[in-house]
Design a protein around this motif. Structure first.
Motif, short mmCIF file in Angstrom:
data_model
loop_
_atom_site.label_atom_id
_atom_site.label_comp_id
_atom_site.label_asym_id
_atom_site.label_seq_id
_atom_site.Cartn_x
_atom_site.Cartn_y
_atom_site.Cartn_z
N UNK A 218 0.82 -1.22 0.00
CA UNK A 218 0.00 0.00 0.00
C UNK A 218 0.85 1.27 0.00
N UNK A 219 1.99 1.22 0.66
CA UNK A 219 2.90 2.36 0.61
C UNK A 219 3.41 2.52 -0.82
N UNK A 220 3.76 1.41 -1.44
CA UNK A 220 4.23 1.44 -2.83
C UNK A 220 3.18 2.05 -3.75
N UNK A 221 1.93 1.63 -3.58
CA UNK A 221 0.84 2.16 -4.42
C UNK A 221 0.63 3.65 -4.14
N UNK A 222 0.76 4.07 -2.89
CA UNK A 222 0.62 5.49 -2.54
C UNK A 222 1.68 6.31 -3.27
N UNK A 223 2.90 5.81 -3.27
CA UNK A 223 4.00 6.50 -3.95
C UNK A 223 3.73 6.57 -5.45
N UNK A 224 3.26 5.47 -6.03
CA UNK A 224 2.96 5.45 -7.47
C UNK A 224 1.90 6.48 -7.82
N UNK A 225 0.83 6.54 -7.02
CA UNK A 225 -0.23 7.51 -7.27
C UNK A 225 0.28 8.94 -7.11
#
Length: 194
Positions: A37-44
């Motif tokens: 979820x941290x990875x997805x937050x960074x991607x967004x």
């Protein structure tokens, strides 16, 4: 929650090997589970052109700059999150890019004795979104300082932050929500951009 992405910064707090990996000296039990979820937050955040601030701990080998209560963890051989050691590196799957900002802290709050507030003001940032670990310490202290500094919008993504137990995490999320902090899930935050 912020809608002007260019005036919003994503603060990624303490997602380092010594806090996340199994057997790490300061492992937070809930940390590994939030890495996706941290990875997805960074991607967004990248997709929207947000400033990404990687807030990390890096300490002197002898622990001379660490909190008094943790100094016993440091010897001539080093200790947790020593600058240049593998334990201070971001956990696998997270990577700084050009244009991101790395902020080194030696205490819980990302604002305490750092230039974070100046960096954010210079970048025109007035809204913060926070992910990472650990909820009762570094997340909470950073959030409370952001509120005290009058950032008009502060959000904590509840399933991209974690603590040692779900109960501790939930109690701290409630406390932050009670001072006006937005507490969306990652899905809710993603839907803002749709």
């Amino acid at each position: 929650m912020a809608k002007d992405w260019k005036k919003t910064a994503l603060l990624v707090i303490d997602m380092q090997n010594d806090f996340v990996l199994p057997g790490a000296p300061l492992r937070v039990d809930g940390a590994a589970a939030i890495v996706p979820n941290v990875t997805k937050s960074v991607e967004l955040a990248r997709e929207h052109g947000m400033l990404i601030v990687w807030v990390v701990r890096e300490h002197d080998k002898l622990g001379r700059d660490v909190e008094l209560f943790r100094r016993h963890l440091y010897t001539e051989k080093g200790g947790p999150t020593v600058k240049g050691h593998e334990g201070s590196e971001l956990v696998e799957g997270l990577k700084m890019h050009e244009g991101d900002y790395k902020l080194v802290k030696t205490r819980f709050s990302a604002f305490f004795a750092t230039n974070l507030h100046s960096v954010l003001l210079t970048a025109g940032i007035d809204s913060l979104v926070i992910v990472g670990i650990q909820t009762p310490n570094c997340i909470r202290q950073t959030v409370f300082d952001a509120v005290a500094l009058d950032y008009p919008s502060v959000s904590v993504i509840v399933d991209a932050t974690a603590a040692k137990t779900p109960e501790v995490h939930s109690a701290n999320i409630i406390d932050m929500k009670n001072i006006g902090v937005a507490t969306p899930t990652l899905e809710e935050w993603c839907n803002l951009s749709a």
